[in-house]
Design a protein around this motif. Structure first.
Motif, PDB file in Angstrom:
ATOM      1  N   PHE A 152     -20.728 -50.425 -40.383  1.00  0.00           N
ATOM      2  CA  PHE A 152     -21.663 -49.680 -39.525  1.00  0.00           C
ATOM      3  C   PHE A 152     -22.967 -49.482 -40.276  1.00  0.00           C
ATOM      4  CE2 PHE A 152     -21.858 -45.449 -41.447  1.00  0.00           C
ATOM      5  CZ  PHE A 152     -20.707 -45.413 -42.229  1.00  0.00           C
ATOM      6  N   SER A 153     -23.987 -49.091 -39.525  1.00  0.00           N
ATOM      7  CA  SER A 153     -25.294 -48.912 -40.123  1.00  0.00           C
ATOM      8  C   SER A 153     -25.381 -47.552 -40.799  1.00  0.00           C
ATOM      9  CB  SER A 153     -26.374 -49.022 -39.039  1.00  0.00           C
ATOM     10  OG  SER A 153     -27.565 -48.454 -39.514  1.00  0.00           O
ATOM     11  N   PRO A 154     -25.707 -47.482 -42.112  1.00  0.00           N
ATOM     12  CA  PRO A 154     -25.771 -46.175 -42.785  1.00  0.00           C
ATOM     13  C   PRO A 154     -26.842 -45.257 -42.195  1.00  0.00           C
ATOM     14  CG  PRO A 154     -26.510 -47.958 -44.248  1.00  0.00           C
ATOM     15  CD  PRO A 154     -25.972 -48.605 -43.010  1.00  0.00           C
ATOM     16  N   GLU A 155     -27.791 -45.828 -41.458  1.00  0.00           N
ATOM     17  CA  GLU A 155     -28.810 -44.983 -40.805  1.00  0.00           C
ATOM     18  C   GLU A 155     -28.279 -44.338 -39.533  1.00  0.00           C
ATOM     19  OE1 GLU A 155     -30.031 -48.332 -41.788  1.00  0.00           O
ATOM     20  OE2 GLU A 155     -30.304 -47.181 -43.647  1.00  0.00           O
ATOM     21  N   ALA A 156     -27.080 -44.756 -39.113  1.00  0.00           N
ATOM     22  CA  ALA A 156     -26.552 -44.249 -37.837  1.00  0.00           C
ATOM     23  C   ALA A 156     -25.221 -43.539 -38.056  1.00  0.00           C
ATOM     24  CB  ALA A 156     -26.410 -45.400 -36.839  1.00  0.00           C
ATOM     25  N   LEU A 157     -25.169 -42.684 -39.085  1.00  0.00           N
ATOM     26  CA  LEU A 157     -23.933 -41.946 -39.377  1.00  0.00           C
ATOM     27  C   LEU A 157     -23.982 -40.571 -38.700  1.00  0.00           C
ATOM     28  CD1 LEU A 157     -21.253 -41.447 -40.820  1.00  0.00           C
ATOM     29  CD2 LEU A 157     -22.532 -40.902 -42.908  1.00  0.00           C
ATOM     30  N   VAL A 158     -23.007 -40.338 -37.831  1.00  0.00           N
ATOM     31  CA  VAL A 158     -22.942 -39.095 -37.053  1.00  0.00           C
ATOM     32  C   VAL A 158     -21.688 -38.336 -37.471  1.00  0.00           C
ATOM     33  CG1 VAL A 158     -22.816 -38.118 -34.726  1.00  0.00           C
ATOM     34  CG2 VAL A 158     -24.017 -40.284 -35.112  1.00  0.00           C
ATOM     35  N   ILE A 159     -21.807 -37.031 -37.680  1.00  0.00           N
ATOM     36  CA  ILE A 159     -20.627 -36.212 -37.952  1.00  0.00           C
ATOM     37  C   ILE A 159     -20.300 -35.422 -36.687  1.00  0.00           C
ATOM     38  CG2 ILE A 159     -21.931 -34.261 -38.953  1.00  0.00           C
ATOM     39  CD1 ILE A 159     -19.544 -33.911 -40.912  1.00  0.00           C
ATOM     40  N   VAL A 160     -19.011 -35.414 -36.313  1.00  0.00           N
ATOM     41  CA  VAL A 160     -18.561 -34.792 -35.072  1.00  0.00           C
ATOM     42  C   VAL A 160     -17.340 -33.933 -35.355  1.00  0.00           C
ATOM     43  CG1 VAL A 160     -17.653 -35.219 -32.751  1.00  0.00           C
ATOM     44  CG2 VAL A 160     -19.243 -36.841 -33.764  1.00  0.00           C
ATOM     45  N   GLY A 161     -17.272 -32.801 -34.709  1.00  0.00           N
ATOM     46  CA  GLY A 161     -16.051 -32.007 -34.802  1.00  0.00           C
ATOM     47  C   GLY A 161     -15.959 -31.066 -33.624  1.00  0.00           C
ATOM     48  N   ALA A 162     -14.722 -30.774 -33.227  1.00  0.00           N
ATOM     49  CA  ALA A 162     -14.495 -29.839 -32.124  1.00  0.00           C
ATOM     50  C   ALA A 162     -13.750 -28.621 -32.638  1.00  0.00           C
ATOM     51  CB  ALA A 162     -13.686 -30.511 -31.017  1.00  0.00           C
ATOM     52  N   SER A 163     -14.150 -27.452 -32.155  1.00  0.00           N
ATOM     53  CA  SER A 163     -13.471 -26.203 -32.483  1.00  0.00           C
ATOM     54  C   SER A 163     -13.528 -25.969 -34.005  1.00  0.00           C
ATOM     55  CB  SER A 163     -12.039 -26.269 -31.945  1.00  0.00           C
ATOM     56  OG  SER A 163     -11.415 -25.029 -32.006  1.00  0.00           O
ATOM     57  N   ALA A 164     -12.398 -25.785 -34.695  1.00  0.00           N
ATOM     58  CA  ALA A 164     -12.450 -25.630 -36.149  1.00  0.00           C
ATOM     59  C   ALA A 164     -13.109 -26.850 -36.778  1.00  0.00           C
ATOM     60  CB  ALA A 164     -11.050 -25.442 -36.723  1.00  0.00           C
ATOM     61  N   GLY A 165     -12.872 -28.034 -36.181  1.00  0.00           N
ATOM     62  CA  GLY A 165     -13.512 -29.251 -36.681  1.00  0.00           C
ATOM     63  C   GLY A 165     -15.030 -29.185 -36.543  1.00  0.00           C
ATOM     64  N   GLY A 166     -15.507 -28.472 -35.523  1.00  0.00           N
ATOM     65  CA  GLY A 166     -16.945 -28.284 -35.353  1.00  0.00           C
ATOM     66  C   GLY A 166     -17.511 -27.397 -36.446  1.00  0.00           C
ATOM     67  N   GLY A 167     -16.744 -26.354 -36.810  1.00  0.00           N
ATOM     68  CA  GLY A 167     -17.172 -25.490 -37.901  1.00  0.00           C
ATOM     69  C   GLY A 167     -17.191 -26.243 -39.219  1.00  0.00           C
ATOM     70  N   LEU A 168     -16.156 -27.071 -39.440  1.00  0.00           N
ATOM     71  CA  LEU A 168     -16.082 -27.847 -40.680  1.00  0.00           C
ATOM     72  C   LEU A 168     -17.183 -28.914 -40.704  1.00  0.00           C
ATOM     73  CD1 LEU A 168     -12.193 -28.156 -40.845  1.00  0.00           C
ATOM     74  CD2 LEU A 168     -13.646 -26.918 -42.488  1.00  0.00           C
ATOM     75  N   ALA A 169     -17.495 -29.486 -39.529  1.00  0.00           N
ATOM     76  CA  ALA A 169     -18.579 -30.479 -39.474  1.00  0.00           C
ATOM     77  C   ALA A 169     -19.906 -29.820 -39.824  1.00  0.00           C
ATOM     78  CB  ALA A 169     -18.640 -31.117 -38.081  1.00  0.00           C
ATOM     79  N   ALA A 170     -20.132 -28.618 -39.284  1.00  0.00           N
ATOM     80  CA  ALA A 170     -21.372 -27.907 -39.600  1.00  0.00           C
ATOM     81  C   ALA A 170     -21.421 -27.574 -41.094  1.00  0.00           C
ATOM     82  CB  ALA A 170     -21.472 -26.633 -38.758  1.00  0.00           C
ATOM     83  N   GLY A 171     -20.263 -27.168 -41.651  1.00  0.00           N
ATOM     84  CA  GLY A 171     -20.200 -26.840 -43.078  1.00  0.00           C
ATOM     85  C   GLY A 171     -20.437 -28.065 -43.946  1.00  0.00           C
ATOM     86  N   ALA A 172     -19.810 -29.188 -43.566  1.00  0.00           N
ATOM     87  CA  ALA A 172     -19.983 -30.415 -44.345  1.00  0.00           C
ATOM     88  C   ALA A 172     -21.428 -30.913 -44.248  1.00  0.00           C
ATOM     89  CB  ALA A 172     -19.008 -31.490 -43.851  1.00  0.00           C
ATOM     90  N   ALA A 173     -22.051 -30.726 -43.088  1.00  0.00           N
ATOM     91  CA  ALA A 173     -23.455 -31.129 -42.938  1.00  0.00           C
ATOM     92  C   ALA A 173     -24.357 -30.271 -43.822  1.00  0.00           C
ATOM     93  CB  ALA A 173     -23.884 -31.022 -41.466  1.00  0.00           C
ATOM     94  N   LEU A 174     -24.009 -28.999 -43.971  1.00  0.00           N
ATOM     95  CA  LEU A 174     -24.779 -28.128 -44.871  1.00  0.00           C
ATOM     96  C   LEU A 174     -24.583 -28.545 -46.326  1.00  0.00           C
ATOM     97  CD1 LEU A 174     -24.156 -24.671 -43.127  1.00  0.00           C
ATOM     98  CD2 LEU A 174     -26.400 -25.767 -43.448  1.00  0.00           C
ATOM     99  N   LEU A 175     -23.337 -28.916 -46.677  1.00  0.00           N
ATOM    100  CA  LEU A 175     -23.080 -29.416 -48.042  1.00  0.00           C
ATOM    101  C   LEU A 175     -23.893 -30.690 -48.292  1.00  0.00           C
ATOM    102  CD1 LEU A 175     -19.202 -28.911 -48.433  1.00  0.00           C
ATOM    103  CD2 LEU A 175     -20.982 -27.895 -49.894  1.00  0.00           C
ATOM    104  N   ALA A 176     -23.949 -31.564 -47.283  1.00  0.00           N
ATOM    105  CA  ALA A 176     -24.715 -32.814 -47.425  1.00  0.00           C
ATOM    106  C   ALA A 176     -26.201 -32.503 -47.601  1.00  0.00           C
ATOM    107  CB  ALA A 176     -24.491 -33.704 -46.200  1.00  0.00           C
ATOM    108  N   ARG A 177     -26.686 -31.541 -46.807  1.00  0.00           N
ATOM    109  CA  ARG A 177     -28.094 -31.149 -46.936  1.00  0.00           C
ATOM    110  C   ARG A 177     -28.384 -30.633 -48.339  1.00  0.00           C
ATOM    111  NH1 ARG A 177     -30.249 -25.552 -44.335  1.00  0.00           N
ATOM    112  NH2 ARG A 177     -28.866 -24.804 -45.992  1.00  0.00           N
ATOM    113  N   ASP A 178     -27.519 -29.728 -48.833  1.00  0.00           N
ATOM    114  CA  ASP A 178     -27.814 -29.039 -50.084  1.00  0.00           C
ATOM    115  C   ASP A 178     -27.546 -29.899 -51.318  1.00  0.00           C
ATOM    116  OD1 ASP A 178     -28.576 -27.003 -48.466  1.00  0.00           O
ATOM    117  OD2 ASP A 178     -26.779 -25.779 -48.758  1.00  0.00           O
ATOM    118  N   SER A 179     -26.704 -30.950 -51.162  1.00  0.00           N
ATOM    119  CA  SER A 179     -26.475 -31.815 -52.320  1.00  0.00           C
ATOM    120  C   SER A 179     -27.305 -33.094 -52.225  1.00  0.00           C
ATOM    121  CB  SER A 179     -24.982 -32.149 -52.440  1.00  0.00           C
ATOM    122  OG  SER A 179     -24.551 -32.793 -51.263  1.00  0.00           O
ATOM    123  N   GLY A 180     -28.018 -33.271 -51.135  1.00  0.00           N
ATOM    124  CA  GLY A 180     -28.936 -34.402 -51.028  1.00  0.00           C
ATOM    125  C   GLY A 180     -28.331 -35.672 -50.466  1.00  0.00           C
TER     126      GLY A 180
END
Lengths: 318, 335
Positions: A152-180
């Motif tokens: 897949f194209s690294p420019e088109a990476l989407v993180i998805v989660g539902a319910s607790a998975g949505g919370g974990l997706a938001a958390g992992a996206a914040l980790l990605a933001r803060d670690s670069g």
């Protein structure tokens, strides 16, 4: 908190579906009930894949907390350079496996020729915070680093989660933001579980057998233990704690008006906008938690799936 | 936590799911669902496209839950007629599945009820519904009575029948969803005689008191049995008060539990219980039932032990009568 008003009414087709599946509903999840619920039979993967031209394989990778199993899905006739979807299952941080709720993601694999990776993260209470969110982040990082091999194209990476998975997706996206890294093209937070504090109106207003406030207490307390509700909770564990949501990818959030996560999800969208971010928020009238799973052919559920796909196509330029 | 907890999907071709099918369409009807939602329900439970064609609407829903461009027609598909005219069908190829009949019956009833309503719940209600709604403002009920041409000083009654009863109503009528299922309420002159297979006849009242007549007629209907299929609220007296309590919430010692167990274990005992409650003596009960006195004597002894009170005493008969009434209020459903 006293709630002055009853919850908004359910959509009529959602209400009818709940009446129909009443005997199967989860009911209130208590710490004592977790074991029994985990033992419930799930839909076998072969059945989920029946009628789809999708292949599945597994990969075991090394994460900081130990080995992690990932499921990889792609079309039989897959062509490289499409989108990649990293998906995190729901289950209140305490239940479910990497195939739970995978159908909606497989629809996107089908119609967008995406590669999807679903992670078997470790569950609370056996593995409390930060294990679940760091497992998810480690899996996400692996997926990004192996974009070429996965096709897949690294420019088109989407993180998805539902319910607790949505919370974990938001958390992992914040980790990605803060670690670069990694760079995300988008995050899709579907009725996400974001706030451990249970302080919103909807978190106390809504009592429905698909996920009630006591079940929610069980989930958060399993994840955070005594830290729950204190200052000692990170934004990665409970992303609603974040006051600055700048630097995040374009975000999609949806939730039902009769979901106890309603207010925290709307607030997250507001914080994203206040931080200069881009967010599309859908609040679907009369949806309870998981309505589109329980009543997949209700008019409101069809509209929900259409809106998600429409956004994915717009954000990915497809 | 959604995925573990089940979802509404196509029914097993072989296992009968009557109660769930009924519950689904009842909930749609109670929520004033649209014709499209009703047809979609039939389609998704059956797992095949479904459609309706009537003077009011023609539409067809595909197995993905979406309205199809092609309106289709009933043709030779399994179908049912609607009481207001029209047909609903499901596009089953090959042999019928276990629930097809029930799906068709329930969607047809739901569509028939829908066509009798003049509009969605909160916008336009039928004047009969407004008049019988005790929570409607006085002015609305007055306007409803006027539009039905009811004279303010004339006395009327509400007659209730199961909604599935066919036959033309003589007076203004509406189908109303109640705790006991879908019920047809009809307004007649208090002097009219009622001819119905199963009915509750409400107390006489002037138009603005018809909400009370409706409540009493509904209670009477809920208390009917095969032995007494038509009941007049006028004859029920204080038994009408029982409808105001929730049997499910009644105390454990109200005899309902023990009665429920007796009936569950031997459903055909009901006529005997009714007769015992209504008879002055065991001898009279035996005569009514056509049994030998000693047979009834030993059954009464046996039942008294199971119920926890002596049905051969006056108090026991009273307790039995009240428990039977509570049992009917709790269990009677008009599907």
């Amino acid at each position: 908190m006293n709630t002055a008003h009853p919850a908004p009414p359910f959509d009529v087709e959602v209400a009818a579906a709940l009446a129909f599946i009443q005997p199967d509903l989860l009911g209130t999840v208590t710490p004592e009930g977790i074991k029994e619920l985990r033992a419930r039979p799930t839909i076998p993967l072969e059945e989920i894949l029946t009628g789809r031209s999708i292949v599945h394989r597994e990969e075991t990778i090394r994460g900081r907390h130990g080995d992690l199993v990932l499921s990889i899905f792609q079309r039989v006739d897959h062509q490289p350079s499409g989108p990649g979807i990293f998906t995190i299952h729901g289950g209140g941080m305490i239940l479910g496996d990497r195939f739970a709720g995978i159908e909606k993601v497989l629809d996107w694999v089908d119609c967008l020729d995406a590669v999807a990776v679903s992670i078997e993260y470790r569950l609370a209470p056996e593995y409390p915070d930060p294990v679940p969110v760091e497992d998810c982040y480690d899996g996400l990082l692996w997926m990004a680093e192996n974009a070429h091999q996965l096709g897949f194209s690294p420019e088109a990476l989407v993180i998805v989660g539902a319910s607790a998975g949505g919370g974990l997706a938001a958390g992992a996206a914040l980790l990605a933001r803060d670690s670069g890294s990694p760079q995300l093209a988008a995050q899709m937070l579907l009725c996400p579980m974001l706030d451990d504090r249970a302080a919103t109106v909807s978190s106390r207003q809504i009592e429905v057998a698909t996920w009630d406030s006591e079940s929610n207490d069980t989930g958060w307390s399993s994840l955070l233990g005594d830290r729950r509700g204190t200052d000692d909770v990170s934004i990665y564990a409970a992303p609603a704690r974040a006051t600055d949501l700048s630097g995040l990818p374009p975000t999609f959030i949806d939730v039902g008006s009769s979901d106890l996560f309603r207010d925290e999800d709307v607030a997250y969208a507001s914080t994203l906008w206040a931080s200069g971010g881009q967010c599309e928020l859908h609040v679907w009238a009369g949806g309870c938690h998981g309505y589109e799973v329980h009543a997949p052919l209700a008019g409101v559920s069809i509209a929900t799936q259409d809106a998600r796909l429409s956004w994915l196509k717009r954000i990915l330029g497809l | 936590m959604q995925e573990l907890a089940g979802k509404l999907r196509t029914l097993d071709p072989e296992a009968s799911e009557t109660l769930r099918v009924i519950a689904y369409f009842d909930a749609l009807t109670a929520g004033h669902a649209s014709a499209e939602a009703l047809v979609r329900g039939a389609s998704l439970l059956a797992g095949v496209p479904a459609g309706v064609a009537s003077t009011k609407q023609t539409l067809r829903v595909d197995t993905d839950g979406r309205r199809s461009g092609d309106e289709g027609s009933a043709g030779a598909w399994p179908s049912r007629s609607l009481t207001g005219g029209g047909t609903v069908w499901i596009e089953r190829e090959g042999n019928a599945h276990a629930n097809d009949e029930m799906i068709l019956e329930r969607v047809a009833l739901a569509l028939s009820i829908l066509s009798e309503r003049t509009g969605p719940a909160d916008s336009v209600r039928s004047p009969v519904e407004t008049l019988l709604d005790p929570t409607a403002p006085n002015e609305s009920r007055q306007a409803a009575a006027q539009s039905l041409h009811l004279a303010p000083t004339t006395r009327y009654r509400v007659i209730t029948q199961p909604a599935s009863t066919t036959g033309n109503a003589a007076g203004p009528s509406a189908i109303i969803t109640t705790v006991a299922g879908a019920v047809r309420a009809e307004i007649v002159l208090s002097t009219d005689s009622a001819a119905a297979a199963r009915a509750g006849i409400g107390m006489a009242a002037a138009p603005l008191g018809l909400a009370g007549s409706w409540q009493s007629a509904l209670t009477a209907l809920r208390l009917t049995s095969d032995g007494e299929p038509v009941l007049h609220a006028d004859d029920l007296g204080s038994l009408l008060l029982l409808a105001e309590i929730s049997p499910a919430g009644a105390p454990d010692n109200c005899d309902l539990q023990s009665l429920g167990i007796v009936i569950r274990d031997s459903p055909r005992i009901l006529p005997m219980l009714d007769t015992l409650a209504a008879s002055e003596s065991l001898r009279a009960a035996a005569a009514t039932l056509g049994f030998h006195h000693s047979t009834v004597q030993s059954r009464a002894e046996d039942l008294s032990a199971k119920l926890g009170f002596d049905v051969r005493t006056a108090r026991g008969r009273t307790r039995l009568s009240v428990a039977l009434a509570l049992y009917r209020l709790e269990t009677t459903r008009f599907e």
